[in-house]
Design a protein around this motif. Structure first.
Motif, mmCIF file in Angstrom:
data_model
loop_
_atom_site.group_PDB
_atom_site.id
_atom_site.type_symbol
_atom_site.label_atom_id
_atom_site.label_comp_id
_atom_site.label_asym_id
_atom_site.label_seq_id
_atom_site.Cartn_x
_atom_site.Cartn_y
_atom_site.Cartn_z
ATOM 1 N N ALA A 233 0.835 -1.202 0.000
ATOM 2 C CA ALA A 233 0.000 0.000 0.000
ATOM 3 C C ALA A 233 0.872 1.255 0.000
ATOM 4 O O ALA A 233 0.573 2.239 -0.696
ATOM 5 C CB ALA A 233 -0.925 -0.009 1.217
ATOM 6 N N LEU A 234 1.959 1.235 0.773
ATOM 7 C CA LEU A 234 2.870 2.380 0.815
ATOM 8 C C LEU A 234 3.541 2.603 -0.539
ATOM 9 O O LEU A 234 3.869 3.740 -0.895
ATOM 10 C CB LEU A 234 3.933 2.166 1.886
ATOM 11 C CG LEU A 234 3.445 2.237 3.338
ATOM 12 C CD1 LEU A 234 4.491 1.677 4.289
ATOM 13 C CD2 LEU A 234 3.096 3.670 3.721
ATOM 14 N N PRO A 257 8.025 -0.128 6.079
ATOM 15 C CA PRO A 257 9.111 0.830 5.830
ATOM 16 C C PRO A 257 8.621 2.282 5.853
ATOM 17 O O PRO A 257 8.154 2.811 4.839
ATOM 18 C CB PRO A 257 9.594 0.433 4.441
ATOM 19 C CG PRO A 257 8.382 -0.117 3.760
ATOM 20 C CD PRO A 257 7.565 -0.769 4.839
ATOM 21 N N LEU A 258 8.761 2.928 6.990
ATOM 22 C CA LEU A 258 8.348 4.327 7.096
ATOM 23 C C LEU A 258 9.504 5.295 6.829
ATOM 24 O O LEU A 258 9.325 6.507 6.910
ATOM 25 C CB LEU A 258 7.762 4.598 8.485
ATOM 26 C CG LEU A 258 6.488 3.825 8.842
ATOM 27 C CD1 LEU A 258 5.980 4.236 10.215
ATOM 28 C CD2 LEU A 258 5.409 4.025 7.790
ATOM 29 N N LEU A 267 2.667 11.045 3.058
ATOM 30 C CA LEU A 267 1.556 10.109 2.990
ATOM 31 C C LEU A 267 0.794 10.097 4.311
ATOM 32 O O LEU A 267 1.331 10.412 5.368
ATOM 33 C CB LEU A 267 2.062 8.700 2.676
ATOM 34 C CG LEU A 267 2.929 8.558 1.422
ATOM 35 C CD1 LEU A 267 3.325 7.108 1.211
ATOM 36 C CD2 LEU A 267 2.207 9.103 0.189
ATOM 37 N N THR A 268 -0.470 9.691 4.249
ATOM 38 C CA THR A 268 -1.320 9.588 5.438
ATOM 39 C C THR A 268 -1.730 8.133 5.639
ATOM 40 O O THR A 268 -2.226 7.490 4.709
ATOM 41 C CB THR A 268 -2.586 10.443 5.286
ATOM 42 O OG1 THR A 268 -2.217 11.814 5.153
ATOM 43 C CG2 THR A 268 -3.480 10.293 6.507
#
Length: 339
Positions: A233-234, A257-258, A267-268
């Motif tokens: 999704a990221l 992985p942020l 991103l939210t």
């Protein structure tokens, strides 16, 4: 009197004094237990169950003893008995016939957020009549539709947006189905199982496998229950895009992985959980209104594709390990009850 209903000389159904319910007795173990039924008061209804549905995602976690201790209170079902982890009577997809109760509900087919049990007594306010155009067999999807509605409310799809829904389980598929009804929205349902394409086709939803999924999405709704799905999704969402997390992972940590695009692209990541209504709706909506909406949206015959199997209620202890096992590909499994 036998466990089945008896009929008196006046044609009324005789008072039912016992019921049979499914209990999770220890992790990955379940059994049927007999329970006493009280006499319903004037504000209660006695229900003879016709069907119940297994909401596999949450019920798998309950059956396998994977409800985190921090969530014991929040994850209680409305009419749950027992305590987590076990023994516990759990479930929330029951459709039955009112055999005793107020005249306005007597002999009506109703939906109730009740565990898997053949007869039960609840407040009359806890049931909703199933619409005439919704078969009792399909009404077991009401709780899943309610979760999907809440997810779509939280995602706030806008006309013309590009949206991916990751996870073609019951809730994810229903979310995609609802999003396709927003004008101009381009929806892709993503799943690692290519056989889910047939399900998507039946519901008029475009399907892709993960390697085929488009990037630069305005919104990605994650419903696979797997950390790999959330990581994807990221990757798929575009700059300033939003990710809506519908899955509930239970116990264990989830690694994502942020340190990459999450910050640089602003991103939210937002959680959606059916236990709470979106804040902007709370002044006018309550849970009953949302559930009534869910039932009204089940009139589409194509939704029967989400029922992947059916068995007799008394087979549940034998089938439970297969239905709730790691390799299960079941969607909504429907239980039918002896009449």
């Amino acid at each position: 009197m036998s466990a089945l209903d008896d009929v008196g000389n006046n044609g009324d159904v005789a008072k039912k004094t016992t019921a049979t319910a499914f209990w999770v007795t220890s992790p990955a173990q379940g059994e049927l237990r007999s329970e006493q039924l009280a006499t319903p008061t004037k504000n209660e209804v006695q229900i003879r169950t016709l069907y119940s549905g297994i909401s596999r995602g949450t019920e798998s976690l309950v059956f396998n003893g994977r409800v985190p201790e921090s969530e014991f209170s929040r994850m209680r079902a409305p009419f749950q008995s027992g305590k987590f982890p076990t023994p516990v009577k759990y479930g929330y997809c029951s459709v039955g016939r009112v055999e005793q109760g107020p005249d306005v509900l007597l002999h009506k087919t109703v939906f109730c957020l009740f565990p898997h049990q053949d007869h039960y007594i609840v407040p009359a306010s806890a049931v909703l009549e199933v619409p005439a155009n919704v078969p009792a067999k399909r009404a077991v999807l009401a709780a899943n539709m309610e979760t999907a509605i809440n997810g779509v409310w939280d995602a706030e799809p806008m006309m013309g947006e590009r949206i991916c829904v990751i996870g073609a389980g019951v809730v994810g598929t229903l979310v995609a189905y609802l999003c396709t009804q927003v004008p101009g929205v381009e929806v892709r349902l993503v799943d690692i199982n290519p056989e889910r394409r047939q399900l998507a086709d039946q519901l008029g939803v475009s399907f892709v496998t993960p390697e085929q999924a488009p990037h630069d999405q305005d919104c990605v709704i994650h419903a696979s229950g797997q950390s790999a799905g959330l990581r994807q999704a990221l990757e798929l969402v575009g700059s300033e895009g939003r990710i809506i997390e519908i899955s509930w992972f239970g116990e264990g940590d989830v690694s994502i992985p942020l340190g990459g695009a999450f910050h640089s692209q602003r991103l939210t990541l937002k959680a959606s959980q059916v236990g709470q209504l979106p804040p902007k709706l709370r002044p006018r909506w309550d849970y009953q209104r949302r559930l009534r909406l869910a039932l009204s949206l089940l009139g589409d015959d194509r939704l029967d594709a989400l029922i992947s199997g059916e068995s007799d209620f008394d087979q549940l202890p034998t089938l439970a390990n297969t239905l709730f096992g790691r390799g299960s590909v079941a969607l909504c499994h429907r239980l039918r009850y002896t009449q």
